[in-house]
Scaffold this motif. Structure first.
Motif, short mmCIF file in Angstrom:
data_model
loop_
_atom_site.label_atom_id
_atom_site.label_comp_id
_atom_site.label_asym_id
_atom_site.label_seq_id
_atom_site.Cartn_x
_atom_site.Cartn_y
_atom_site.Cartn_z
N GLN A 9 -23.94 -8.43 -27.03
CA GLN A 9 -25.04 -8.93 -28.12
C GLN A 9 -24.29 -9.40 -29.61
OE1 GLN A 9 -28.23 -10.28 -27.10
NE2 GLN A 9 -27.39 -9.68 -25.03
N PRO A 10 -24.74 -10.23 -30.38
CA PRO A 10 -24.32 -10.26 -31.77
C PRO A 10 -24.99 -9.02 -32.40
CG PRO A 10 -25.74 -12.21 -31.37
CD PRO A 10 -25.45 -11.29 -30.04
N LEU A 107 -26.91 -16.66 -40.88
CA LEU A 107 -27.60 -15.40 -39.99
C LEU A 107 -28.76 -16.11 -39.27
CD1 LEU A 107 -26.96 -12.07 -41.68
CD2 LEU A 107 -25.61 -12.94 -40.06
N GLN A 110 -27.57 -18.78 -36.87
CA GLN A 110 -27.13 -18.35 -35.67
C GLN A 110 -28.16 -17.23 -34.84
OE1 GLN A 110 -23.99 -18.98 -34.64
NE2 GLN A 110 -23.74 -20.50 -36.21
N VAL A 112 -29.13 -14.46 -35.83
CA VAL A 112 -28.80 -13.08 -35.85
C VAL A 112 -29.88 -12.44 -36.94
CG1 VAL A 112 -26.90 -11.44 -36.73
CG2 VAL A 112 -26.50 -13.73 -35.74
N ARG A 169 -26.66 -0.83 -32.72
CA ARG A 169 -26.09 -2.37 -32.59
C ARG A 169 -26.03 -2.80 -33.89
NH1 ARG A 169 -29.95 -6.34 -30.28
NH2 ARG A 169 -28.77 -7.89 -31.62
N ASP A 223 -16.82 -14.00 -38.31
CA ASP A 223 -16.42 -13.99 -36.87
C ASP A 223 -15.68 -12.61 -36.48
OD1 ASP A 223 -14.21 -14.55 -38.44
OD2 ASP A 223 -13.44 -16.28 -37.14
N GLY A 226 -18.41 -10.44 -34.80
CA GLY A 226 -19.00 -11.07 -33.42
C GLY A 226 -19.90 -12.06 -33.71
N VAL A 227 -19.99 -12.55 -35.04
CA VAL A 227 -20.98 -13.79 -35.20
C VAL A 227 -19.97 -14.94 -35.47
CG1 VAL A 227 -22.70 -14.58 -36.92
CG2 VAL A 227 -22.57 -12.23 -36.52
N ALA A 233 -17.43 -21.44 -33.93
CA ALA A 233 -16.83 -20.26 -33.58
C ALA A 233 -15.57 -20.63 -32.94
CB ALA A 233 -17.70 -19.89 -32.20
#
Lengths: 238, 238
Positions: A9-10, A107, A110, A112, A169, A223, A226-227, A233
């Motif tokens: 997961q992001p 964010l 995305q 997030v 996380r 990136d 992980g985003v 991307a």
């Protein structure tokens, strides 16, 4: 179809405010120095700067102890009031740090989850949202939401709970060694920004697994966390 | 009788001023930020702090270059004037750093030659003498005495020449990596103080062979530099 157990997961982002999203560390430092001098104690600026980011209580007790002073609870209360007044007088020169708003917008784009976590009282923290161009109902926990502010992990644990994510996380973004210490104690990944005035080495030694200059620099390298980055991307590694 | 060739002379001291003897780095940093904003360019505070201690010319050209600006000579001149004005407005809160006066008094008492070497123009540097409690004719070289200020070694070379000592015999005391870089280039020993806001690691990496907190801490350990300390010289090692 991807296996749920092998697809990461992001992360969620828990972001410090002062010195991380807004350029106000020096105003806070000067306001504390002036408030202490109003109380008759002069403390060199660097000793205050090194402790900015922890709770006002710990910071002032710490610098006063070094000078052989032990403030009463009444004096502590008065000191916080004086700092608040002095800070308001200096607040006009506070600006957002480069990329602060763009990072949060990205964010959001995305999907997030993110939240601000600041040791400051709401009266100091809330006007900063407006400076960044964020609405008043931006997700935020402040020093008033916890008994023990940084370097205790409570602020980041509360922030993660508010988002409904596991602290393991989460990525903590902060400019001070206290953010990184609290991140470690919360079990989150710590990420350092140079824009609060600490050096790369200090942040790395306090546990930052990556160090960027400011929110703009972090956004450009997001990136690595992980985003997907704003330029799109990167493709799957070959 | 001791052999002149085996008995070391006590060193001469070349001391930086801003951030080393007086607690004025943050006032200079804020004054530069305000002056730059007066010219329509906003620069985050930490980028200015990292460059404080080098000549105003190099500092401002450096931070402006990072933002993609290339100032004209007229703009540079105006910027320095604006900084001077803004600094005067903030100067009231400047105090001497702990032990500054006591350190210099002790060097006098021990007949150790010393001189102040500051990149600042005399108009900024001279009022600082009064704050430390030093007379106006205190030995000092300023940015106006050399073509190239720190990190070039010229200031320390000129200061050593003014004392009539070999730079190799001199100890440079400074709070910034630029002092230490200039010290190395002058062939002098560099000694770092934390009271300007740099971290121990940064000062050591820039060549500081010892790092102390402030002038008071240096004074307490001055026998490490070959000068008897205020408590009396330690006896010969046994």
């Amino acid at each position: 179809m991807a296996d749920a157990h092998t697809e990461a997961q992001p992360p969620a982002f828990l972001l410090d405010l002062d010195g991380t999203l807004v350029d106000n560390v020096y105003q806070h430092v000067m306001a504390w120095q002036q408030a202490l001098e109003d109380m008759g104690v002069w403390v060199p600026v660097w000793r205050i700067h090194r402790r900015i980011g922890i709770s006002a209580e710990l910071m002032t007790r710490g610098v006063l102890r070094e000078g052989g002073h032990e403030p009463t609870d009444e004096q502590m209360q008065r000191l916080k009031q004086l700092h608040g007044k002095r800070y308001v007088a200096l607040r006009g020169s506070v600006r957002p740090l480069p990329g602060a708003r763009e990072l949060l917008d990205h964010l959001d784009a995305q999907q997030v989850p993110w939240i601000i976590a600041s040791s400051s009282p709401p009266g100091d923290a809330e006007p900063m949202l407006d400076i960044i161009g964020l609405p008043a109902d931006t997700p935020m926990v402040t020093g008033h939401d916890v008994t023990r502010a940084k370097p205790d992990p409570d602020l980041f644990l509360t922030a993660a709970a508010r988002l409904g994510v596991d602290p393991n996380r989460a990525v903590v973004v902060g400019d001070s060694i206290w953010d990184l210490l609290a991140a470690q104690r919360a079990g989150a990944l710590g990420l350092g920004l140079l824009c609060g005035g600490y050096s790369r080495n200090e942040l790395e030694r306090a546990g930052a697994y990556r160090v960027y200059q400011d929110p703009a620099d972090l956004l450009q390298h997001i990136d690595e966390l992980g985003v997907p980055n704003p330029g799109g991307a990167p493709g799957p590694s070959t």
